[in-house]
Design an enzyme around this catalytic site. Structure first.
Site, mmCIF file in Angstrom:
data_model
loop_
_atom_site.group_PDB
_atom_site.id
_atom_site.type_symbol
_atom_site.label_atom_id
_atom_site.label_comp_id
_atom_site.label_asym_id
_atom_site.label_seq_id
_atom_site.Cartn_x
_atom_site.Cartn_y
_atom_site.Cartn_z
ATOM 1 C CG ASP A 108 -28.901 -59.263 -70.336
ATOM 2 O OD1 ASP A 108 -28.713 -60.263 -71.051
ATOM 3 O OD2 ASP A 108 -29.552 -59.291 -69.276
ATOM 4 C CD GLU A 109 -25.683 -63.803 -69.807
ATOM 5 O OE1 GLU A 109 -24.761 -64.141 -69.022
ATOM 6 O OE2 GLU A 109 -26.797 -64.343 -69.810
#
Length: 276
Positions: A107-108
């Protein structure tokens, strides 16, 4: 101006990613406090929605603690295959803007957008377009930090969460970090933060007042890193080919394992998972 100062780095961080995917896919969960994980006595929260976070629910928290903090908490079992599929969608969007993408997790990621492949002019405009496309194509929101190095971009992505972005312009890094608590700095975990507290170091400004020799004496090889980030400096490149250094597996058992055969079976299962 140095080459480091003119780099354009974006840190994109999805907002409550696992929990947001679950709320997206089940309308009944929207607006409700959601924890991804299991409500079992020995369960652990893998992720929490912003509604749950308002009650103090956090990832890695025991499920029983989370339920005490938020009696209305809804537990949803994780679906990692779905999260990986969505992450693939998001990274496909990134690749339209740069080939210099350094994933940190599902997610990043860091993006070096110094080269303006789409002719948008500013890194901020690129970050806005990336976030818009993520929402249009996945139904999920992302936050972004924009700056001239990775350390500042990551800090900036937390400034206007959720669904926002923040820019730390060249020459503003030192001023930006001086009022921030050292707990927010990458590389300063709870133990190090407590040690810094004992030395009277609570903010970026406190850290900047320390000499390199002092920081090396108290923090060893991490001293030069702390000295640099207190001044908003970070020369690390965005590395799309970063080698994975470890792989792990963890399991929370319903009860303590005391039988040697059961322990051996549990270890063997996790070893198989790591090998796979």
């Amino acid at each position: 101006m140095s080459g480091v100062a003119t780099r354009k780095i974006i840190h994109v961080d999805m907002d409550a990613f696992f929990a947001s995917v679950e709320q997206r896919d089940d309308p009944a969960l929207r607006g409700r406090p959601v924890a991804v994980g299991h409500a079992a006595a020995r369960g652990v929260v893998a992720a929490a929605s912003y509604e749950a976070r308002r009650f103090g629910v956090r990832s890695a928290m025991p499920s029983t603690t989370a339920q005490r903090k938020c009696p209305d908490l809804v537990f949803v079992p994780p679906r990692f295959e779905v999260y990986r599929a969505v992450s693939t969608q998001i990274h496909a969007i990134f690749s339209d803007y740069t080939h210099l993408i350094e994933p940190l997790s599902l997610d990043e990621a860091y993006l070096d957008v110094t080269a303006d492949r789409r002719g948008l002019g500013t890194a901020s405009a690129r970050a806005e377009e990336i976030r818009r496309r993520i929402f249009e194509e996945t139904g999920l929101t992302a936050s972004a930090g924009v700056s001239y190095n990775k350390f500042l971009a990551k800090l900036a992505s937390d400034q206007n969460k959720p669904n926002g972005q923040f820019v730390v312009a060249p020459g503003r890094g030192e001023a930006f970090v001086e009022d921030l608590p050292v707990q927010r700095f990458h590389g300063v975990g709870p133990v190090t933060a407590a040690k810094m507290e004992g030395l009277g170091i609570r903010t970026g400004a406190d850290l900047r007042r320390q000499s390199l020799a002092f920081l090396q004496h108290h923090f060893g090889k991490s001293g030069p890193w702390y000295y640099a980030i207190a001044r908003g400096q970070d020369d690390r490149a965005v590395n799309p080919d970063r080698t994975r250094k470890s792989s792990g597996s963890e399991t929370t058992f319903a009860s303590d394992l005391t039988d040697p055969d059961a322990i051996e079976a549990g270890v063997a299962a996790m070893a198989d998972d790591v090998w796979a």
